[in-house]
Design an enzyme around this catalytic site. Structure first.
Site, PDB file in Angstrom:
ATOM      1  N   GLU A  45      64.944  26.164  39.106  1.00 22.47           N
ATOM      2  CA  GLU A  45      66.201  26.679  39.645  1.00 22.47           C
ATOM      3  C   GLU A  45      65.854  27.752  40.662  1.00 22.47           C
ATOM      4  OE1 GLU A  45      70.493  28.664  38.379  1.00 22.47           O
ATOM      5  OE2 GLU A  45      68.835  28.708  36.947  1.00 22.47           O
ATOM      6  N   GLU A  70      63.693  33.758  41.331  1.00 22.09           N
ATOM      7  CA  GLU A  70      64.688  34.749  41.765  1.00 22.09           C
ATOM      8  C   GLU A  70      63.972  35.847  42.545  1.00 22.09           C
ATOM      9  OE1 GLU A  70      67.594  36.816  42.830  1.00 22.09           O
ATOM     10  OE2 GLU A  70      68.165  35.112  41.545  1.00 22.09           O
ATOM     11  N   ASP A 119      73.854  31.682  48.151  1.00 22.22           N
ATOM     12  CA  ASP A 119      74.512  32.478  49.190  1.00 22.22           C
ATOM     13  C   ASP A 119      74.988  31.542  50.300  1.00 22.22           C
ATOM     14  OD1 ASP A 119      75.148  34.222  51.331  1.00 22.22           O
ATOM     15  OD2 ASP A 119      73.721  35.708  50.614  1.00 22.22           O
ATOM     16  N   LYS A 123      78.121  32.884  58.521  1.00 20.48           N
ATOM     17  CA  LYS A 123      78.019  32.945  59.982  1.00 20.48           C
ATOM     18  C   LYS A 123      77.103  31.840  60.500  1.00 20.48           C
ATOM     19  CE  LYS A 123      78.948  37.898  60.267  1.00 20.48           C
ATOM     20  NZ  LYS A 123      78.471  39.225  60.725  1.00 20.48           N
ATOM     21  N   ASP A 155      81.138  27.060  44.604  1.00 17.84           N
ATOM     22  CA  ASP A 155      82.589  27.239  44.680  1.00 17.84           C
ATOM     23  C   ASP A 155      83.036  27.291  46.131  1.00 17.84           C
ATOM     24  OD1 ASP A 155      81.192  29.804  44.904  1.00 17.84           O
ATOM     25  OD2 ASP A 155      83.203  30.629  45.169  1.00 17.84           O
ATOM     26  N   THR A 199      76.712  28.409  35.081  1.00 24.25           N
ATOM     27  CA  THR A 199      76.049  29.671  35.392  1.00 24.25           C
ATOM     28  C   THR A 199      77.024  30.811  35.104  1.00 24.25           C
ATOM     29  OG1 THR A 199      76.815  29.907  37.676  1.00 24.25           O
ATOM     30  CG2 THR A 199      74.907  28.468  37.298  1.00 24.25           C
ATOM     31  N   GLU A 200      76.544  32.050  35.202  1.00 24.81           N
ATOM     32  CA  GLU A 200      77.425  33.196  34.979  1.00 24.81           C
ATOM     33  C   GLU A 200      78.518  33.250  36.048  1.00 24.81           C
ATOM     34  OE1 GLU A 200      73.564  34.599  36.946  1.00 24.81           O
ATOM     35  OE2 GLU A 200      74.103  33.403  35.204  1.00 24.81           O
ATOM     36  N   GLU A 202      79.700  30.643  37.696  1.00 20.52           N
ATOM     37  CA  GLU A 202      80.558  29.485  37.465  1.00 20.52           C
ATOM     38  C   GLU A 202      81.630  29.785  36.428  1.00 20.52           C
ATOM     39  OE1 GLU A 202      79.937  24.799  36.150  1.00 20.52           O
ATOM     40  OE2 GLU A 202      78.233  26.027  36.789  1.00 20.52           O
TER      41      GLU A 202
END
Length: 224
Positions: A45, A70, A119, A123, A155, A199-200, A202
């Site tokens: 992930e 991460e 993310d 732009k 989302d 996920t958190e 989500e």
């Protein structure tokens, strides 16, 4: 709410041996020092956040090894503390920037890549920073096995539209879409929803009534 920076996070991570990979060379040269069963399929992930998704996946799927990547130390500390509540032989985490992911993992070594709520970089001049931009997808293609998959959830309507229409459908010689939905949680009794691990982010978005989009795809080989 943005997580407050923890100045001690890098030192904390360096002091940890369970779940945290501090020597990145192990992922290329000695997986036996990372996972108890290094020959299991490997799922990664990218941008694992606070770890809800990858920890739950590792709990539910002991037949698969999971690596969470991460780049923010403060965030990975949160994920690590969640993992410490369990005894898992199939989970590892590393603090690393995905821009250099080809330096981290061997080619043709990954079975599946998860991109969850990345993310959106809205732009236009930042399009190359999106994880579903061809710049990144070419890197991911090099890491995936021939039958490897990418699963992407978001989302963000604009990012999803960009991913589907500007990237995946823009070159049908490179990509094959295997599953696509603009509203995952409307798929009552569908296997994609039944097997879904949120996920958190989500969980929060669903509570707010936002639609979760998902696409699964693979890279086509020359003989496909």
């Amino acid at each position: 709410m943005r997580l407050r920076n923890n100045a001690n996070a890098p030192l904390y991570l360096k002091s940890q041996e369970q779940y945290i990979v501090n020597d990145q060379q192990l992922l290329k040269n000695d997986l036996a020092k990372v996972f108890k069963n290094p020959h299991l399929p490997l799922h990664i992930e990218i941008g694992m956040g606070k770890g809800d998704f990858i920890v739950e996946n590792a709990l539910h799927n002991p037949q698969i090894n999971y690596l969470g990547i991460e780049k923010f130390p403060t965030v990975i500390v949160k994920a690590h503390k969640k993992a410490l509540k369990h005894k898992l032989d199939n989970l590892a985490m590393i603090c690393f920037d995905a821009n250099a992911i080809l330096d981290l993992l061997n080619s043709k070594s990954i079975d599946k890549i998860y991109l969850n709520f990345s993310d959106p970089w809205p732009k236009k001049r930042h399009a190359k920073k999106r994880l579903t931009n061809p710049y990144f997808l070419e890197k991911f293609a090099a890491l995936l096995k021939d039958d490897g998959l990418i699963e992407f959830k978001t989302d963000n309507e604009s990012l999803f539209h960009y991913t589907i229409y500007d990237v995946l459908l823009n070159d049908l010689t490179k990509y094959e879409i295997l599953f696509l939905t603009y509203n995952l949680y409307a798929l009552v009794n569908n296997v994609e929803l039944l097997k879904n691990i949120p996920t958190e982010y989500e969980k929060k978005f669903v509570m707010q009534g936002q639609r979760i989009k998902k696409v699964s795809f693979r890279f086509l080989k020359k003989n496909d």
